[in-house]
Design a protein around this motif. Sequence first.
Motif, PDB file in Angstrom:
ATOM      1  N   ARG A 100      -5.675  -2.375   1.359  1.00  0.00           N
ATOM      2  CA  ARG A 100      -5.391  -1.274   2.052  1.00  0.00           C
ATOM      3  C   ARG A 100      -6.623  -0.873   3.481  1.00  0.00           C
ATOM      4  O   ARG A 100      -6.323  -0.561   4.804  1.00  0.00           O
ATOM      5  N   ASP A 101      -8.150  -1.284   3.086  1.00  0.00           N
ATOM      6  CA  ASP A 101      -8.885  -1.758   4.168  1.00  0.00           C
ATOM      7  C   ASP A 101      -8.684  -2.764   4.752  1.00  0.00           C
ATOM      8  O   ASP A 101      -8.114  -2.162   6.599  1.00  0.00           O
TER       9      ASP A 101
ATOM     10  N   ARG B 126      -5.305  -3.460   6.085  1.00  0.00           N
ATOM     11  CA  ARG B 126      -3.893  -2.701   6.854  1.00  0.00           C
ATOM     12  C   ARG B 126      -4.614  -1.720   7.901  1.00  0.00           C
ATOM     13  O   ARG B 126      -4.101  -1.325   8.758  1.00  0.00           O
ATOM     14  N   HIS B 127      -5.821  -0.537   7.007  1.00  0.00           N
ATOM     15  CA  HIS B 127      -6.354   0.007   8.410  1.00  0.00           C
ATOM     16  C   HIS B 127      -7.166  -0.225   9.216  1.00  0.00           C
ATOM     17  O   HIS B 127      -6.734   0.505  10.327  1.00  0.00           O
TER      18      HIS B 127
END
Length: 91
Positions: A33-34, A36-37
């Motif tokens: 998730r990090d 991708r951000h």
Amino acid sequence: MIFSSALYLFFFLAVFLVHWTVLPAFFRGDRLRDARHAALIVASYVFFSSYEWRYSFLLFFFTIAAYGSAFVLSPGRAPDRVRNWSLVFVL
């Protein structure tokens, strides 16, 4: 880079493929998730800078302002402090 150009189509496809295929091969869970951000923020900077490089400074300012306001207004803070800071961030 204009939305209706072929260059934007290739840029979008590259970002899409990195987001859905390359990053999951290297990261899992919260790190995915990090990652991708971070990849989407970098892609945003590249996109806005392709039109006018000075817009990257504006985007950087808004990135820092949004991150700072979310940090100050995060859960667990005193309600009166949140109310005061929310007025500052809205104005």
